[in-house]
Structure formats: C-alpha cells, structure tokens
Design a protein around this motif. Structure first.
Motif, PDB file in Angstrom:
ATOM      1  N   PHE A 167      65.009  88.700  -5.105  1.00  0.00           N
ATOM      2  CA  PHE A 167      63.759  88.865  -4.377  1.00  0.00           C
ATOM      3  C   PHE A 167      62.929  87.591  -4.464  1.00  0.00           C
ATOM      4  O   PHE A 167      63.257  86.666  -5.209  1.00  0.00           O
ATOM      5  CB  PHE A 167      62.955  90.057  -4.926  1.00  0.00           C
ATOM      6  N   HIS A 168      61.866  87.560  -3.696  1.00  0.00           N
ATOM      7  CA  HIS A 168      60.933  86.431  -3.759  1.00  0.00           C
ATOM      8  C   HIS A 168      59.518  86.971  -3.622  1.00  0.00           C
ATOM      9  O   HIS A 168      59.314  88.080  -3.108  1.00  0.00           O
ATOM     10  CB  HIS A 168      61.217  85.406  -2.655  1.00  0.00           C
ATOM     11  N   PRO A 169      58.506  86.240  -4.095  1.00  0.00           N
ATOM     12  CA  PRO A 169      57.122  86.705  -3.974  1.00  0.00           C
ATOM     13  C   PRO A 169      56.749  86.876  -2.508  1.00  0.00           C
ATOM     14  O   PRO A 169      57.012  86.000  -1.688  1.00  0.00           O
ATOM     15  CB  PRO A 169      56.302  85.591  -4.632  1.00  0.00           C
ATOM     16  N   GLU A 170      56.128  87.995  -2.200  1.00  0.00           N
ATOM     17  CA  GLU A 170      55.773  88.282  -0.809  1.00  0.00           C
ATOM     18  C   GLU A 170      54.569  87.478  -0.362  1.00  0.00           C
ATOM     19  O   GLU A 170      54.409  87.187   0.814  1.00  0.00           O
ATOM     20  CB  GLU A 170      55.474  89.780  -0.662  1.00  0.00           C
ATOM     21  N   ALA A 171      53.722  87.104  -1.325  1.00  0.00           N
ATOM     22  CA  ALA A 171      52.526  86.338  -0.988  1.00  0.00           C
ATOM     23  C   ALA A 171      52.310  85.277  -2.052  1.00  0.00           C
ATOM     24  O   ALA A 171      52.749  85.431  -3.190  1.00  0.00           O
ATOM     25  CB  ALA A 171      51.316  87.260  -0.916  1.00  0.00           C
ATOM     26  N   PRO A 172      51.668  84.161  -1.704  1.00  0.00           N
ATOM     27  CA  PRO A 172      51.392  83.116  -2.699  1.00  0.00           C
ATOM     28  C   PRO A 172      50.663  83.683  -3.905  1.00  0.00           C
ATOM     29  O   PRO A 172      49.727  84.462  -3.767  1.00  0.00           O
ATOM     30  CB  PRO A 172      50.512  82.131  -1.929  1.00  0.00           C
ATOM     31  N   GLY A 173      51.124  83.315  -5.083  1.00  0.00           N
ATOM     32  CA  GLY A 173      50.467  83.759  -6.304  1.00  0.00           C
ATOM     33  C   GLY A 173      51.033  85.027  -6.893  1.00  0.00           C
ATOM     34  O   GLY A 173      50.645  85.420  -7.997  1.00  0.00           O
ATOM     35  N   ALA A 174      51.956  85.702  -6.198  1.00  0.00           N
ATOM     36  CA  ALA A 174      52.548  86.921  -6.754  1.00  0.00           C
ATOM     37  C   ALA A 174      53.359  86.565  -7.987  1.00  0.00           C
ATOM     38  O   ALA A 174      54.130  85.620  -7.990  1.00  0.00           O
ATOM     39  CB  ALA A 174      53.422  87.595  -5.708  1.00  0.00           C
ATOM     40  N   GLN A 175      53.178  87.319  -9.048  1.00  0.00           N
ATOM     41  CA  GLN A 175      53.817  87.015 -10.313  1.00  0.00           C
ATOM     42  C   GLN A 175      54.727  88.147 -10.760  1.00  0.00           C
ATOM     43  O   GLN A 175      54.674  89.256 -10.228  1.00  0.00           O
ATOM     44  CB  GLN A 175      52.760  86.740 -11.392  1.00  0.00           C
ATOM     45  N   SER A 181      62.732  75.839  -4.390  1.00  0.00           N
ATOM     46  CA  SER A 181      62.854  75.846  -5.838  1.00  0.00           C
ATOM     47  C   SER A 181      61.706  76.629  -6.454  1.00  0.00           C
ATOM     48  O   SER A 181      60.574  76.587  -5.964  1.00  0.00           O
ATOM     49  CB  SER A 181      62.835  74.405  -6.365  1.00  0.00           C
ATOM     50  N   TYR A 182      61.962  77.382  -7.509  1.00  0.00           N
ATOM     51  CA  TYR A 182      61.016  78.248  -8.211  1.00  0.00           C
ATOM     52  C   TYR A 182      60.709  79.535  -7.431  1.00  0.00           C
ATOM     53  O   TYR A 182      59.900  80.344  -7.885  1.00  0.00           O
ATOM     54  CB  TYR A 182      59.677  77.540  -8.500  1.00  0.00           C
ATOM     55  N   GLY A 183      61.340  79.752  -6.265  1.00  0.00           N
ATOM     56  CA  GLY A 183      60.910  80.829  -5.406  1.00  0.00           C
ATOM     57  C   GLY A 183      61.749  82.089  -5.383  1.00  0.00           C
ATOM     58  O   GLY A 183      61.306  83.104  -4.846  1.00  0.00           O
ATOM     59  N   SER A 184      62.970  82.072  -5.944  1.00  0.00           N
ATOM     60  CA  SER A 184      63.859  83.236  -5.867  1.00  0.00           C
ATOM     61  C   SER A 184      64.118  83.805  -7.253  1.00  0.00           C
ATOM     62  O   SER A 184      64.331  83.045  -8.218  1.00  0.00           O
ATOM     63  CB  SER A 184      65.185  82.843  -5.206  1.00  0.00           C
ATOM     64  N   PHE A 185      64.136  85.148  -7.349  1.00  0.00           N
ATOM     65  CA  PHE A 185      64.188  85.815  -8.635  1.00  0.00           C
ATOM     66  C   PHE A 185      65.138  87.016  -8.624  1.00  0.00           C
ATOM     67  O   PHE A 185      65.505  87.529  -7.578  1.00  0.00           O
ATOM     68  CB  PHE A 185      62.799  86.332  -9.028  1.00  0.00           C
ATOM     69  N   ALA A 186      65.491  87.451  -9.818  1.00  0.00           N
ATOM     70  CA  ALA A 186      66.161  88.735 -10.038  1.00  0.00           C
ATOM     71  C   ALA A 186      65.809  89.160 -11.460  1.00  0.00           C
ATOM     72  O   ALA A 186      65.357  88.334 -12.276  1.00  0.00           O
ATOM     73  CB  ALA A 186      67.666  88.628  -9.861  1.00  0.00           C
ATOM     74  N   THR A 187      65.967  90.434 -11.759  1.00  0.00           N
ATOM     75  CA  THR A 187      65.644  90.921 -13.096  1.00  0.00           C
ATOM     76  C   THR A 187      66.776  91.776 -13.646  1.00  0.00           C
ATOM     77  O   THR A 187      67.548  92.372 -12.895  1.00  0.00           O
ATOM     78  CB  THR A 187      64.360  91.772 -13.089  1.00  0.00           C
ATOM     79  N   PHE A 188      66.869  91.813 -14.963  1.00  0.00           N
ATOM     80  CA  PHE A 188      67.750  92.769 -15.627  1.00  0.00           C
ATOM     81  C   PHE A 188      67.162  93.109 -16.987  1.00  0.00           C
ATOM     82  O   PHE A 188      66.247  92.432 -17.474  1.00  0.00           O
ATOM     83  CB  PHE A 188      69.185  92.241 -15.749  1.00  0.00           C
ATOM     84  N   HIS A 189      67.666  94.186 -17.582  1.00  0.00           N
ATOM     85  CA  HIS A 189      67.160  94.657 -18.873  1.00  0.00           C
ATOM     86  C   HIS A 189      68.328  94.832 -19.844  1.00  0.00           C
ATOM     87  O   HIS A 189      69.453  95.115 -19.430  1.00  0.00           O
ATOM     88  CB  HIS A 189      66.435  95.995 -18.720  1.00  0.00           C
TER      89      HIS A 189
END
Length: 224
Positions: free
Chosen positions: A112-120, A138-146
C-alpha cells in the motif's frame, strides 16, 4: 577556575567523535522458542541464545542485510507481549520482499501507499491506498506483517535516500539484492541517457553507472 557549560558547537564536535551505532531493538514475546523458530523460518540469522540461572534469557536475530538486530527473551523487558509496533524494515524491492516473506510463512499484508501527504503508519488503515506509490517513489510503498505475538513490522521501499541521510564518506550496499536493485535502476537510467544522445553506444558506461549509483545512494542530483 569555574566550569563553563559546553557550547552547542563543542557538543556537536564531541558527538561526532563518538559513534553511536544502533545494535539491537528489544521486542516483547510470550513464547521465546516459538518466536525463535518464527524468525529463523523467515531466514533471520540467529546470533545468540543465552540463558542464565536467574531466569534471564536473551535471543538475538538479525534480518538479512541488516546492520541492526532484534532481541527477545525472558526477563528482558516489562512490555506486554506484542506491544512493539512500527519497527521499520527497509527493502529495495517491496514486491519481491513481500512475496518472499509470504512464501516463508509470514502473514504479510498487501502493498500500500499513503493516500494523502503526511499519512503515517499509525493512521492505517485510514490514510492508505492499495498498490505501489505513484511512480514508485522512494519511501512511498509499504507492507506490514506481525510475529506470533502481534509485534508489528512495517516494510518500506527505499531506493533513493534523501540528502543528509547517508554517510557521505562511504557508499556501500548491505546485501546482494540492494546492489542488484541499484544496478537495475542505473541500467534503466543509462538507457534513457543513451537515447537522449542519439542512441550511440556509451563506452564510458562503467563510470556513468558508478556516478549514478553513488549519487542515488547519497541522495545527490542524478546524472542525466
């Protein structure tokens, strides 16, 4: 003679002379052996597993290509198991990293990526949009796991560092994947460079590649 307080300049100079290298982050777990197996199954290097008569036990594992490690055990922290969140893992190719983690048994979310500037990270699922960042910034794409206790990891794709975030005295790549990724990006950029120059073969491509990779690594202006 009285002692004068150190000025900001003196403090900065003293700090620069003493490296403070982040070595390990402690996370809280409920079952040490279960956690140890989980991380080893992900391919994280086992650095230590020490037990003592007073019940203290420390296990240290290191993610592939990482200079810093994760520690967990018994009597090592007062945090409740699963309380750690937002531990960042930086990768050069988030799609490949996500697929690899999933293949090794991690329950990893979609990219995923932030939908709006500043989304954390702390704002998700609000403020996120599915898929890679626009232009794969760069710095814009993410994924999570636990992990099994719920300790949360945020995977972030970083290909070009912002200025000032890299030691300018050295250029290094932490893993084979990082180096391969940098070479692929340099190759693509060099292809555009040749096209702008009439498509002629550039016999100085090794120097161009090197300049591009160093500039990208340090966050400097890229050669054209």
């Amino acid at each position: 003679m009285g002692t004068m307080p150190a000025t900001g300049t003196e403090t900065t100079a003293a700090t620069k002379e003493a490296d403070l290298k982040l070595e390990a982050v402690v996370i809280p777990v409920s079952d040490v052996d279960r956690s140890k197996k989980f991380y080893q199954d992900l391919g994280w290097r086992l650095d230590a597993d020490f037990s003592f008569e007073n019940g203290f036990r420390v296990v240290q594992v290191t993610p592939p290509g990482s200079p810093a490690s994760i520690q967990f055990g018994t009597r090592i922290t007062h945090q409740r198991p699963g309380a750690a969140e937002g531990v960042y893992l930086v990768v050069s190719d988030i799609v490949a990293a996500r697929d690899r983690l999933a293949a090794l048994g991690a329950e990893v979310g979609d990219v995923f990526h932030p939908e709006a500037p500043g989304a954390q990270f702390g704002q998700v699922p609000d403020g996120r949009a599915g898929g890679l960042a626009t232009d794969r910034a760069s710095y814009g794409s993410f994924a999570t796991f636990h992990d099994p206790d719920g300790n949360a990891y945020l995977i972030q794709e970083v290909t070009t560092r912002l200025p000032g975030r890299v030691d300018t005295g050295a250029t290094n790549y932490a893993s084979l994947n990082d180096l391969v990724g940098a070479l692929k990006r340099a190759a693509a950029a060099h292809g555009e460079h040749e096209a702008r120059n009439g498509g002629a073969y550039d016999e100085n491509w090794p120097q161009w590649y090197a300049a591009y990779m160093i500039a990208e690594h340090h966050g400097d202006e890229l050669p054209q």
